[in-house]
Design a protein around this motif. Structure first.
Motif, mmCIF file in Angstrom:
data_model
loop_
_atom_site.group_PDB
_atom_site.id
_atom_site.type_symbol
_atom_site.label_atom_id
_atom_site.label_comp_id
_atom_site.label_asym_id
_atom_site.label_seq_id
_atom_site.Cartn_x
_atom_site.Cartn_y
_atom_site.Cartn_z
ATOM 1 N N GLU A 33 -42.369 -46.433 -7.624
ATOM 2 C CA GLU A 33 -43.336 -45.344 -7.695
ATOM 3 C C GLU A 33 -43.054 -44.279 -6.634
ATOM 4 O O GLU A 33 -43.176 -43.080 -6.887
ATOM 5 C CB GLU A 33 -44.776 -45.866 -7.583
ATOM 6 C CG GLU A 33 -45.245 -46.277 -6.203
ATOM 7 C CD GLU A 33 -44.689 -47.607 -5.722
ATOM 8 O OE1 GLU A 33 -44.951 -47.981 -4.570
ATOM 9 O OE2 GLU A 33 -43.999 -48.284 -6.510
ATOM 10 N N ALA A 34 -42.632 -44.704 -5.436
ATOM 11 C CA ALA A 34 -42.317 -43.756 -4.376
ATOM 12 C C ALA A 34 -41.029 -42.999 -4.688
ATOM 13 O O ALA A 34 -40.927 -41.794 -4.454
ATOM 14 C CB ALA A 34 -42.190 -44.488 -3.045
ATOM 15 N N VAL B 139 -46.104 -39.366 -12.952
ATOM 16 C CA VAL B 139 -45.664 -40.429 -12.058
ATOM 17 C C VAL B 139 -46.244 -41.767 -12.488
ATOM 18 O O VAL B 139 -45.609 -42.821 -12.340
ATOM 19 C CB VAL B 139 -46.017 -40.091 -10.590
ATOM 20 C CG1 VAL B 139 -47.496 -40.184 -10.320
ATOM 21 C CG2 VAL B 139 -45.250 -40.987 -9.634
ATOM 22 N N GLY B 140 -47.445 -41.753 -13.093
ATOM 23 C CA GLY B 140 -48.041 -43.001 -13.567
ATOM 24 C C GLY B 140 -47.256 -43.635 -14.698
ATOM 25 O O GLY B 140 -46.934 -44.826 -14.665
ATOM 26 N N VAL B 141 -46.922 -42.838 -15.722
ATOM 27 C CA VAL B 141 -46.225 -43.407 -16.876
ATOM 28 C C VAL B 141 -44.797 -43.820 -16.519
ATOM 29 O O VAL B 141 -44.303 -44.851 -16.990
ATOM 30 C CB VAL B 141 -46.218 -42.429 -18.077
ATOM 31 C CG1 VAL B 141 -47.619 -42.219 -18.614
ATOM 32 C CG2 VAL B 141 -45.552 -41.107 -17.741
ATOM 33 N N ASN B 142 -44.136 -43.040 -15.669
ATOM 34 C CA ASN B 142 -42.757 -43.391 -15.321
ATOM 35 C C ASN B 142 -42.680 -44.606 -14.414
ATOM 36 O O ASN B 142 -41.761 -45.423 -14.534
ATOM 37 C CB ASN B 142 -42.057 -42.190 -14.682
ATOM 38 C CG ASN B 142 -41.649 -41.149 -15.704
ATOM 39 O OD1 ASN B 142 -40.919 -41.438 -16.639
ATOM 40 N ND2 ASN B 142 -42.131 -39.924 -15.543
ATOM 41 N N THR B 143 -43.655 -44.754 -13.521
ATOM 42 C CA THR B 143 -43.715 -45.959 -12.695
ATOM 43 C C THR B 143 -43.933 -47.191 -13.567
ATOM 44 O O THR B 143 -43.264 -48.220 -13.403
ATOM 45 C CB THR B 143 -44.842 -45.849 -11.660
ATOM 46 O OG1 THR B 143 -44.555 -44.768 -10.766
ATOM 47 C CG2 THR B 143 -44.985 -47.130 -10.863
ATOM 48 N N ARG B 144 -44.858 -47.081 -14.518
ATOM 49 C CA ARG B 144 -45.127 -48.213 -15.404
ATOM 50 C C ARG B 144 -43.899 -48.522 -16.265
ATOM 51 O O ARG B 144 -43.561 -49.687 -16.491
ATOM 52 C CB ARG B 144 -46.333 -47.899 -16.287
ATOM 53 C CG ARG B 144 -46.865 -49.092 -17.065
ATOM 54 C CD ARG B 144 -47.296 -50.212 -16.150
ATOM 55 N NE ARG B 144 -48.029 -51.254 -16.865
ATOM 56 C CZ ARG B 144 -48.328 -52.426 -16.342
ATOM 57 N NH1 ARG B 144 -47.955 -52.715 -15.100
ATOM 58 N NH2 ARG B 144 -49.013 -53.323 -17.047
ATOM 59 N N ALA B 145 -43.225 -47.479 -16.731
ATOM 60 C CA ALA B 145 -42.023 -47.690 -17.540
ATOM 61 C C ALA B 145 -40.939 -48.404 -16.749
ATOM 62 O O ALA B 145 -40.242 -49.290 -17.267
ATOM 63 C CB ALA B 145 -41.504 -46.344 -18.059
ATOM 64 N N PHE C 48 -47.714 -36.287 -6.259
ATOM 65 C CA PHE C 48 -48.004 -37.025 -5.032
ATOM 66 C C PHE C 48 -49.433 -37.562 -5.016
ATOM 67 O O PHE C 48 -49.707 -38.603 -4.437
ATOM 68 C CB PHE C 48 -47.726 -36.139 -3.816
ATOM 69 C CG PHE C 48 -46.254 -36.006 -3.551
ATOM 70 C CD1 PHE C 48 -45.580 -36.945 -2.797
ATOM 71 C CD2 PHE C 48 -45.533 -34.960 -4.094
ATOM 72 C CE1 PHE C 48 -44.228 -36.849 -2.568
ATOM 73 C CE2 PHE C 48 -44.173 -34.847 -3.878
ATOM 74 C CZ PHE C 48 -43.511 -35.798 -3.110
ATOM 75 N N LEU C 49 -50.341 -36.848 -5.678
ATOM 76 C CA LEU C 49 -51.684 -37.400 -5.857
ATOM 77 C C LEU C 49 -51.604 -38.662 -6.707
ATOM 78 O O LEU C 49 -52.294 -39.656 -6.442
ATOM 79 C CB LEU C 49 -52.585 -36.359 -6.529
ATOM 80 C CG LEU C 49 -54.018 -36.803 -6.842
ATOM 81 C CD1 LEU C 49 -54.756 -37.170 -5.564
ATOM 82 C CD2 LEU C 49 -54.758 -35.696 -7.583
#
Length: 406
Positions: free
Chosen positions: A339-340, A126-132, A72-73
């Motif tokens: 991302e959410a 969460v960063g890498v999966n959002t970008r993916a 969540f951060l």
């Protein structure tokens, strides 16, 4: 799609799907390497600091709890700075945590180092999966599997480095410092490449309410992710300890089960995107679940470490496609707010990690490590019921991706 910039530059960054995919691949590899570096050195760190078995179990659970908070951060960081900057910051934090794990002198300090690592992994996840998800949307076809292949390759390299360092008689501090240096080099390679924006204005995306119905639709994917990460944490966090304590393997041999597991995931994920197109997501998930269940049963019954290493590889082969297909399907529920969606789905991820890590650690500390692999074998069968909810990129998405390419 239109940009408020020239065809070659958007928001000050070059527009390149290929470049964005390359950077995301590097970030996934860095995450896989850092996770493997931590898990495969647990026996060595435990022996160096003379940690009690229950304390080691508590530390692994704490890593998962911190990763859940980090998710969540990471969501907040993505909304403020974007996924690429979020990935960079998380990777640098992971580097610091790896160095600290190798050099800190006592139990309190190593606890802080593990907690810092958990936070970094959650943000990075969460960063890498959002970008993916953004990149797959831009391509208009399944590419998630290729990113997780890089994750697994990073894990294999890190596990083999741990084994090699132990073979050479290096202290765990030297091994973790070397691996921190590798992750740092990968971090330096991370650059920003703009992608076509999702349909809808930024204000509309920002104000999008996910609502209760999305939670209901996430439940099947959450169930799959929970079971997958029970399996993942049981093998990743404890296979080295299992080989060391139950099967009497040396510190040199103990990391090989993790390496074999990651080799299996590399093989499975290398062909995942093609298999999705050929077999469909539903059939692939069901086949993978059955293979994972059988391999876990074999790991639980292993008569010696060579058999256990082979069984761990088969577990990786079966489990390899489940997480990327799950995350990709869930992201397609709300493409403009992926991302959410992924941050919420990660709750199931870390519940699985906590459950698998805690149960495996408790069983292992009482001398029943074999049950730690028999129980996930039974859970894997539950994935068959959830498989029907999996999807793949629609023909309209592929058409849009082709139009953007042209």
């Amino acid at each position: 799609m239109s940009f408020n910039a020239s065809p070659d530059v958007a928001f000050g960054h070059p527009v390149s799907k290929v470049g964005a995919r390359r950077v995301a691949t590097v970030a996934f590899a860095a995450q896989g390497a850092s996770v493997a570096a931590v898990y495969t050195t647990v026996p060595a760190v435990t022996e160096r600091l003379k940690l009690a078995p229950l304390l080691t179990t508590a530390l692994m659970v704490a890593v998962a709890l911190m990763a859940g908070g980090g998710s969540f951060l990471g969501l907040a960081a993505i909304r403020r700075a974007g996924p690429v900057a979020t990935m960079r910051g998380a990777m640098l934090t992971a580097v610091a945590a790896l160095v600290l794990l190798g050099w800190v002198p006592g139990q309190a300090a190593v606890t802080c180092a593990y907690l810092l690592f958990g936070l970094a992994v959650g943000v990075l996840d969460v960063g890498v999966n959002t970008r993916a998800a953004e990149i797959e949307r831009a391509y208009g076809r399944s590419v998630f599997g290729s990113f997780y292949t890089a994750w697994s390759v990073g894990g294999v390299v890190a596990a083999l480095l741990t084994a090699g360092a132990a073979r050479l008689g290096w202290p765990v501090a030297g091994s973790l410092t070397l691996q921190a240096g590798i992750v740092l080099l990968l971090t330096v390679c991370v650059r920003t490449h703009a992608l076509p924006a999702p349909q809808g204005s930024p204000d509309a995306v920002a104000q999008l309410s996910l609502g209760r119905r999305l939670w209901v639709r996430l439940i099947p994917f959450g169930l799959v992710l929970l079971v997958v990460y029970v399996i993942e944490s049981s093998v990743s966090a404890w296979s080295a300890v299992y080989l060391r304590q139950t099967l009497a393997a040396s510190l040199t041999v103990a990391p090989l089960a993790y390496a074999a597991y990651q080799v299996g995931t590399v093989i499975g994920r290398t062909g995942a995107d093609r298999l999705v197109q050929k077999l469909g997501a539903v059939a692939l998930v069901r086949t993978a679940a059955l293979l994972a269940a059988g391999a876990l049963a074999a790991l639980a019954a292993a008569p010696g470490w060579p058999f256990a290493v082979l069984a761990a590889g088969a577990v990786g082969l079966g489990a390899s496609v489940l997480a990327p297909l799950c995350l990709a399907s869930a992201a397609r529920l709300r493409p403009t707010a992926s991302e959410a969606v992924l941050a919420r789905l990660n709750l199931f991820n870390y519940i699985g990690v906590i459950t698998g890590g805690a149960v495996s650690g408790l069983l292992g500390s009482t001398g029943h490590f074999r049950l730690a692999y028999a129980l996930p074998a039974a859970l894997a069968v539950l994935l068959l019921a959830a498989a029907r909810h999996f999807t793949q990129p629609s023909s309209s998405a592929r058409t849009e991706g082709l139009a953007q390419k042209l």
